[in-house]
Write an enzyme that holds these catalytic residues in place. Structure first.
Site, mmCIF file in Angstrom:
data_model
loop_
_atom_site.group_PDB
_atom_site.id
_atom_site.type_symbol
_atom_site.label_atom_id
_atom_site.label_comp_id
_atom_site.label_asym_id
_atom_site.label_seq_id
_atom_site.Cartn_x
_atom_site.Cartn_y
_atom_site.Cartn_z
ATOM 1 N N ASP A 79 -16.596 20.127 7.052
ATOM 2 C CA ASP A 79 -15.597 21.085 7.544
ATOM 3 C C ASP A 79 -15.731 22.416 6.804
ATOM 4 O OD1 ASP A 79 -13.002 19.140 8.849
ATOM 5 O OD2 ASP A 79 -14.564 18.217 7.650
ATOM 6 N N GLU A 102 -9.045 26.729 10.286
ATOM 7 C CA GLU A 102 -8.239 25.603 9.788
ATOM 8 C C GLU A 102 -8.296 25.468 8.263
ATOM 9 O OE1 GLU A 102 -9.255 21.695 11.305
ATOM 10 O OE2 GLU A 102 -7.729 20.739 10.041
ATOM 11 N N ASP A 167 -11.946 25.876 14.543
ATOM 12 C CA ASP A 167 -11.827 24.512 14.015
ATOM 13 C C ASP A 167 -13.243 24.050 13.665
ATOM 14 O OD1 ASP A 167 -11.233 21.910 13.384
ATOM 15 O OD2 ASP A 167 -9.821 21.654 15.052
ATOM 16 N N ILE A 169 -14.558 21.447 12.107
ATOM 17 C CA ILE A 169 -14.781 20.104 12.649
ATOM 18 C C ILE A 169 -13.452 19.664 13.239
ATOM 19 C CG2 ILE A 169 -15.220 17.656 12.187
ATOM 20 C CD1 ILE A 169 -17.228 18.394 10.113
ATOM 21 N N ASP A 170 -13.431 19.506 14.539
ATOM 22 C CA ASP A 170 -12.235 18.988 15.188
ATOM 23 C C ASP A 170 -12.460 17.497 15.372
ATOM 24 O OD1 ASP A 170 -9.775 18.947 16.529
ATOM 25 O OD2 ASP A 170 -10.787 19.107 18.469
ATOM 26 N N THR A 172 -11.811 15.304 12.639
ATOM 27 C CA THR A 172 -12.430 14.888 11.369
ATOM 28 C C THR A 172 -12.348 13.365 11.194
ATOM 29 O OG1 THR A 172 -11.813 17.007 10.425
ATOM 30 C CG2 THR A 172 -12.467 15.314 8.864
ATOM 31 N N HIS A 274 -1.644 11.063 16.841
ATOM 32 C CA HIS A 274 -1.852 12.422 17.360
ATOM 33 C C HIS A 274 -1.306 12.603 18.764
ATOM 34 C CE1 HIS A 274 -5.514 13.198 14.490
ATOM 35 N NE2 HIS A 274 -4.376 12.973 13.860
ATOM 36 N N SER A 298 -11.165 14.567 19.380
ATOM 37 C CA SER A 298 -11.512 15.998 19.389
ATOM 38 C C SER A 298 -11.458 16.687 20.741
ATOM 39 C CB SER A 298 -12.912 16.222 18.783
ATOM 40 O OG SER A 298 -13.917 16.022 19.767
ATOM 41 N N LYS A 301 -12.698 16.046 24.577
ATOM 42 C CA LYS A 301 -11.876 15.681 25.754
ATOM 43 C C LYS A 301 -11.830 16.844 26.743
ATOM 44 C CE LYS A 301 -8.249 14.249 23.057
ATOM 45 N NZ LYS A 301 -8.823 13.954 21.721
ATOM 46 N N ARG A 315 -1.764 14.643 26.229
ATOM 47 C CA ARG A 315 -1.499 14.662 24.781
ATOM 48 C C ARG A 315 0.006 14.784 24.594
ATOM 49 N NH1 ARG A 315 -5.008 15.915 20.538
ATOM 50 N NH2 ARG A 315 -4.004 16.566 18.625
ATOM 51 N N ASP A 328 -6.903 23.804 17.633
ATOM 52 C CA ASP A 328 -7.158 22.528 18.320
ATOM 53 C C ASP A 328 -7.212 22.699 19.839
ATOM 54 O OD1 ASP A 328 -7.452 20.733 16.204
ATOM 55 O OD2 ASP A 328 -5.287 20.522 15.934
HETATM 56 N N1 LIG Z 1 0.854 14.361 14.230
HETATM 57 C C1 LIG Z 1 -0.075 14.990 14.934
HETATM 58 N N2 LIG Z 1 0.103 15.222 16.255
HETATM 59 C C2 LIG Z 1 -0.837 15.844 16.990
HETATM 60 N N3 LIG Z 1 -2.006 16.289 16.478
HETATM 61 C C3 LIG Z 1 -2.246 16.079 15.169
HETATM 62 C C4 LIG Z 1 -1.306 15.444 14.332
HETATM 63 N N4 LIG Z 1 -1.813 15.386 13.087
HETATM 64 C C5 LIG Z 1 -3.023 15.991 13.139
HETATM 65 N N5 LIG Z 1 -3.273 16.410 14.402
HETATM 66 C C6 LIG Z 1 -4.411 17.170 14.924
HETATM 67 O O1 LIG Z 1 -5.197 16.344 15.772
HETATM 68 C C7 LIG Z 1 -6.504 16.863 15.744
HETATM 69 C C8 LIG Z 1 -7.510 15.894 16.284
HETATM 70 O O2 LIG Z 1 -6.886 15.258 17.328
HETATM 71 P P1 LIG Z 1 -7.584 14.616 18.523
HETATM 72 O O3 LIG Z 1 -6.542 13.985 19.354
HETATM 73 O O4 LIG Z 1 -8.389 15.621 19.235
HETATM 74 O O5 LIG Z 1 -8.557 13.550 17.909
HETATM 75 S S1 LIG Z 1 -8.230 12.101 17.395
HETATM 76 O O6 LIG Z 1 -8.690 11.224 18.452
HETATM 77 O O7 LIG Z 1 -6.827 11.909 17.148
HETATM 78 O O8 LIG Z 1 -9.009 12.020 16.175
HETATM 79 C C9 LIG Z 1 -6.700 17.165 14.318
HETATM 80 O O9 LIG Z 1 -7.707 18.136 14.227
HETATM 81 P P2 LIG Z 1 -8.709 18.081 12.956
HETATM 82 O O10 LIG Z 1 -7.860 18.179 11.720
HETATM 83 O O11 LIG Z 1 -9.524 19.305 13.194
HETATM 84 O O12 LIG Z 1 -9.486 16.825 13.056
HETATM 85 C C10 LIG Z 1 -5.330 17.671 13.861
HETATM 86 O O13 LIG Z 1 -5.226 19.072 13.852
HETATM 87 MG MG LIG Z 2 -8.713 19.988 15.007
HETATM 88 MG MG LIG Z 3 -8.105 18.794 10.056
HETATM 89 MG MG LIG Z 4 -10.675 20.399 11.970
#
Ligand SMILES: Nc1ncnc2c1ncn2[C@@H]1O[C@H](COP(=O)(O)OS(=O)(=O)O)[C@@H](OP(=O)(O)O)[C@H]1O
Ligand SMILES: [Mg+2]
Ligand SMILES: [Mg+2]
Ligand SMILES: [Mg+2]
Length: 388
Positions: A79, A102, A167, A169-170, A172, A274, A298, A301, A315, A328
């Site tokens: 990241d 991020e 982002d 790495i989306d 992670t 998430h 990520s 989708k 979502r 995101d």
């Molecule tokens: N509580 C909550 N609700 C919604 N979203 C959240 C939450 N916590 C974290 N995040 C964010 O989710 C990002 C990745 O989500 P994704 O749904 O795309 O991927 S995953 O399947 O859940 O890994 C993830 O992005 P990255 O941190 O870049 O991986 C977060 O920004």
């Molecule tokens: Mg992300």
């Molecule tokens: Mg993150």
């Molecule tokens: Mg990220």
């Protein structure tokens, strides 16, 4: 006549500041190439492509240098490294633009061993095509330059001017699990997502490949994986194979036409924290959907539905207080819109990217092809309404 047509095009395409009192210093230059954001797209594609090389090298190595952030979400050396490379590329091409990224460099400044690991990655990640590498500024020159680049993502965001949402790495968690992940970069102009680029090293190159969340890195680059999505508002969306050098040839992508919503496939997060798997399932049931959801980490989708490999992205919020982050969604939104889709929050409200680093006026995200979007939102509202 050609000149009149050109002027008409200019008037039509010129990004207008939303606030008429905007000082002239931040209004946009009226030349055709900036108006169609060709250079922005090209730079973003190359910058994301170079950063994906770095992430792939971490993905296949044993050392991921994982830390837990204050919100207890993970961050890795991948990241940090990807953020450094992309911000350096943007600063080279567009030194006056703001960036909402991020990550920040605090953890690296206080941990020399971690910093050395990231510096090693950053130095190694170069595009094999020297012209392409030069277009994004070449290598970062020093460790301090790297830390400074990472900290270049501290913009508070806002409604005026040009702001990139990054982002590095989306997904992670997906990255660490061996699943899908994405490197995502969007440009917002006066709060409107205008350019979007997403690199997905673990998605199949073939736009027509069936949608499954099958995982695993294509370590030898032999499995036909690795795709780079791109879009500019008003100019359509494309995909192309990720490469190690210059950009590969692009293909136009469009969402799949849905004749019968009950036959649709929907994508959702892997992480139940998430997005609410229960609410997503209830919505699918209301729409008569019987196919199982495809769970995928990520913004892969967004890319997948944009190229017609899937149909809907649901979502639904899990927590009442969580604010979705602009990085995101910014890139994915442009790509889906330009492929013929519509994106809003769970109540059908447009996503507001102009408030700051988060979408604090929105709850959840729904993306679908334009024709079926109203039907999907009706179902979402019924499910949410029944819970209140
Ligand atoms: N509580 C909550 N609700 C919604 N979203 C959240 C939450 N916590 C974290 N995040 C964010 O989710 C990002 C990745 O989500 P994704 O749904 O795309 O991927 S995953 O399947 O859940 O890994 C993830 O992005 P990255 O941190 O870049 O991986 C977060 O920004
Ligand atoms: Mg992300
Ligand atoms: Mg993150
Ligand atoms: Mg990220």
């Amino acid at each position: 006549r050609a000149l009149t047509r050109l002027n008409q095009l200019r008037t039509h395409l010129a990004p207008r500041p939303s606030n008429p009192t905007t000082p002239s210093s931040i209004t946009h230059t009226h030349n055709l190439s900036t108006m169609s954001y060709t250079r922005e797209l090209h730079t973003a594609l190359l910058a994301v492509q170079r950063a994906t090389l770095l992430t792939k090298s971490v993905y296949t190595s044993h050392t991921k240098g994982t830390l837990s952030k204050s919100d207890s979400s993970p961050v890795t050396i991948g990241d940090f490294g990807a953020q450094a490379l992309i911000i350096a590329s943007l600063r080279h091409a567009f030194p006056n633009d703001a960036i909402v990224g991020e990550e920040d460099a605090d953890d690296l400044r206080s941990d020399a061993a971690l910093r050395d690991l990231v510096w090693d990655l950053v130095q190694k990640a170069r595009l094999e095509d020297s012209e392409a590498e030069a277009e994004i500024g070449g290598p970062i020159k020093s460790v301090e330059g790297m830390l400074d680049a990472i900290d270049g993502g501290r913009s508070p965001g806002g409604r005026q001017g040009r702001i990139w949402a990054l982002d590095p790495i989306d997904g992670t968690k997906g990255f660490l699990r061996g699943g899908q992940y994405a490197v995502c970069l969007g440009l917002m102009v006066d709060g409107v997502p205008t350019v979007g680029v997403i690199g997905c090293p673990n998605l199949p190159v073939d736009d027509a490949a069936p949608l499954d969340a099958s995982t695993g890195v294509d370590a030898d680059d032999k499995e036909g994986k690795g795709v780079l999505f791109g879009a500019v508002k008003g100019h359509g969306a494309t995909s192309r194979p990720l490469s190690k050098g210059a950009l590969q040839k692009e293909t136009k992508i469009v969402m799949k036409e849905i004749q019968d919503i009950s036959q649709a496939t929907f994508c959702e997060s892997v992480e139940a924290g998430h997005s609410s798997h229960g609410d997503n399932a209830a919505i699918a049931q209301k729409l008569g959907i019987t196919k199982p959801s495809v769970r995928m980490d990520s913004q892969a989708k967004y890319g997948s539905i944009a190229r017609g490999a899937g149909d809907l992205y649901l979502r639904l919020p899990v927590s009442k207080t969580y604010e979705e982050k602009i990085w995101d969604h910014a890139a994915g939104v442009v790509i889906v819109q330009e492929a013929g889709g519509e994106v809003s929050d769970a109540w059908g409200k447009p996503l507001d990217f102009g408030i700051g680093r988060t979408l604090k006026e929105n709850k959840g995200v729904v993306a679908a092809p334009k024709e079926v979007f109203p039907t999907v939102i009706e179902a979402v509202k019924e499910v949410l309404g029944a819970k209140q």
